[in-house]
Design a protein around this motif. Structure first.
Motif, PDB file in Angstrom:
ATOM      1  N   UNK A  15      39.340  65.199 -36.536  1.00  0.00           N
ATOM      2  CA  UNK A  15      38.820  66.488 -36.077  1.00  0.00           C
ATOM      3  C   UNK A  15      37.427  66.712 -36.642  1.00  0.00           C
ATOM      4  N   UNK A  16      36.457  66.867 -35.760  1.00  0.00           N
ATOM      5  CA  UNK A  16      35.097  67.253 -36.159  1.00  0.00           C
ATOM      6  C   UNK A  16      34.950  68.751 -35.942  1.00  0.00           C
ATOM      7  N   UNK A  17      34.414  69.437 -36.926  1.00  0.00           N
ATOM      8  CA  UNK A  17      34.362  70.900 -36.929  1.00  0.00           C
ATOM      9  C   UNK A  17      32.924  71.370 -37.147  1.00  0.00           C
ATOM     10  N   UNK A  18      32.497  72.321 -36.330  1.00  0.00           N
ATOM     11  CA  UNK A  18      31.147  72.877 -36.454  1.00  0.00           C
ATOM     12  C   UNK A  18      31.121  73.888 -37.596  1.00  0.00           C
ATOM     13  N   UNK A  68      36.276  66.400 -40.576  1.00  0.00           N
ATOM     14  CA  UNK A  68      34.894  66.165 -40.964  1.00  0.00           C
ATOM     15  C   UNK A  68      33.997  67.225 -40.339  1.00  0.00           C
ATOM     16  N   UNK A  69      32.907  67.520 -40.998  1.00  0.00           N
ATOM     17  CA  UNK A  69      31.852  68.346 -40.426  1.00  0.00           C
ATOM     18  C   UNK A  69      31.308  67.661 -39.173  1.00  0.00           C
ATOM     19  N   UNK A  70      30.918  68.452 -38.176  1.00  0.00           N
ATOM     20  CA  UNK A  70      30.488  67.855 -36.908  1.00  0.00           C
ATOM     21  C   UNK A  70      29.269  66.956 -37.064  1.00  0.00           C
ATOM     22  N   UNK A  71      28.365  67.316 -37.985  1.00  0.00           N
ATOM     23  CA  UNK A  71      27.184  66.452 -38.126  1.00  0.00           C
ATOM     24  C   UNK A  71      27.485  65.231 -38.981  1.00  0.00           C
ATOM     25  N   UNK A  95      33.327  60.405 -30.737  1.00  0.00           N
ATOM     26  CA  UNK A  95      33.231  59.015 -31.197  1.00  0.00           C
ATOM     27  C   UNK A  95      33.112  58.969 -32.722  1.00  0.00           C
ATOM     28  N   UNK A  96      32.291  59.850 -33.281  1.00  0.00           N
ATOM     29  CA  UNK A  96      32.057  59.839 -34.717  1.00  0.00           C
ATOM     30  C   UNK A  96      33.267  60.291 -35.515  1.00  0.00           C
TER      31      UNK A  96
END
Length: 323
Positions: free
Chosen positions: A65-68, A102-105, A312-313
């Motif tokens: 999970x990528x989170x802004x 993870x953080x989105x960036x 993808x990241x």
């Protein structure tokens, strides 16, 4: 042995889902993206269940999970949507055995490290691949200004998310002096995010109008970007060119600060203005660092064109952690 995982990229407006296949610390494939509107779902769990229904069956028991926003703490809150995530309950709520947040960036950093060279387009510097060793500076203008870097030694890599978007803005000409003066009326300290993020185009546009003595109807940032891209408004187009100049300066400053051997511009806004970046003076501003102009001109500067670097990241971050 490869395995399938769910990968998710959550922002303020949209939550994007896909099935990825990972093995040996890398992403082997990324399936078709499903985009859901956050406003249409009461929680991340109900959006997850909607995606599960669309997939027609049980999902893989692992998720990335990528989170802004920040991912630390017992409760994760979002700026532009009412969802909350309690990391300790992710396994129970989503019925998964393993997960990565993870953080989105930070996810974009993993995408830069693992994406195929075909997903990188030259913006400035030598027309050669990003180096296999050293530091890659990543800058992504969007709602804010994301900054990260990837360090690699030819075999392994490390991603470091940063708050580089909050360094001080340094104007280089009289127009940027005027933009800074305008912003200083509202902010005691003006960071680069106030100049090179999507919403910043409003202050650039209105400053240019004031310098020309024009009376303009107040517009929001989305309308200014749209008018500029559609070539409907010469002042909006000039504001985008000025934005690109400042972005070049900031990208160059960050490359110097991080000791970069290459630079990547990321994000949907970067893709949208790819033509403007090349013709606006972005490359020249990136290089103009006094005694270091020779050093800067030797750095490859790329735009990542992967359609879903967040998905993808995030999958790449999971693959690395569970290799």
């Amino acid at each position: 042995m490869s395995e399938q995982i769910v990968t998710v990229d959550i922002g303020g407006t949209h939550a994007r889902f896909a099935i990825a296949e990972v093995e040996g610390g890398r992403v082997l494939s990324l399936g078709e993206e499903t985009t859901l509107h956050t406003k249409d779902h009461a929680s991340f769990q109900t959006a997850w269940q909607d995606f599960e229904r669309q997939q027609g069956g049980a999902l893989p028991r692992a998720v990335a999970i990528a989170i802004a926003g920040p991912t630390r703490g017992e409760i994760i809150r979002f700026t532009n949507n009412p969802w909350i995530i309690r990391p300790a309950l992710v396994g129970e709520k989503l019925n998964v055995d393993r997960y990565v947040l993870v953080n989105d960036f930070e996810a974009v950093g993993h995408a830069v490290a693992q994406a195929d060279a075909s997903y990188f387009e030259r913006l400035a510097g030598p027309d050669e691949p990003l180096p296999a060793t050293g530091t890659i500076t990543i800058i992504g203008p969007g709602t804010g200004l994301g900054v990260a870097h990837v360090w690699r030694d030819g075999h392994q890599y490390r991603v470091q998310a940063t708050e580089g978007g909050h360094i001080d803005f340094a104007p280089l000409d009289s127009i940027e002096d005027a933009i800074l003066a305008r912003l200083r009326k509202r902010h005691r300290r003006v960071s680069v995010e106030r100049i090179v993020s999507g919403p910043a185009i409003v202050d650039i546009y209105e400053t240019l109008a004031a310098l020309e003595g024009r009376a303009v109807t107040p517009l929001d940032d989305k309308e200014i970007w749209s008018r500029a891209m559609d070539r409907e408004d010469s002042l909006a187009a000039a504001a985008v060119d000025r934005f690109c100049l400042s972005l070049g300066s900031v990208a160059g400053d960050l490359a110097l600060a991080q000791g970069a051997s290459g630079v990547v511009v990321a994000g949907g806004l970067g893709l949208r203005i790819r033509d403007s970046l090349v013709r606006s003076g972005f490359p020249e501003r990136f290089i103009e660092k006094g005694r270091f102009e020779g050093f800067m001109s030797a750095l490859p500067v790329k735009l990542i064109t992967h359609p879903q670097p967040g998905l993808f990241g995030a999958a790449a971050a999971f693959a690395r952690q569970h290799a």
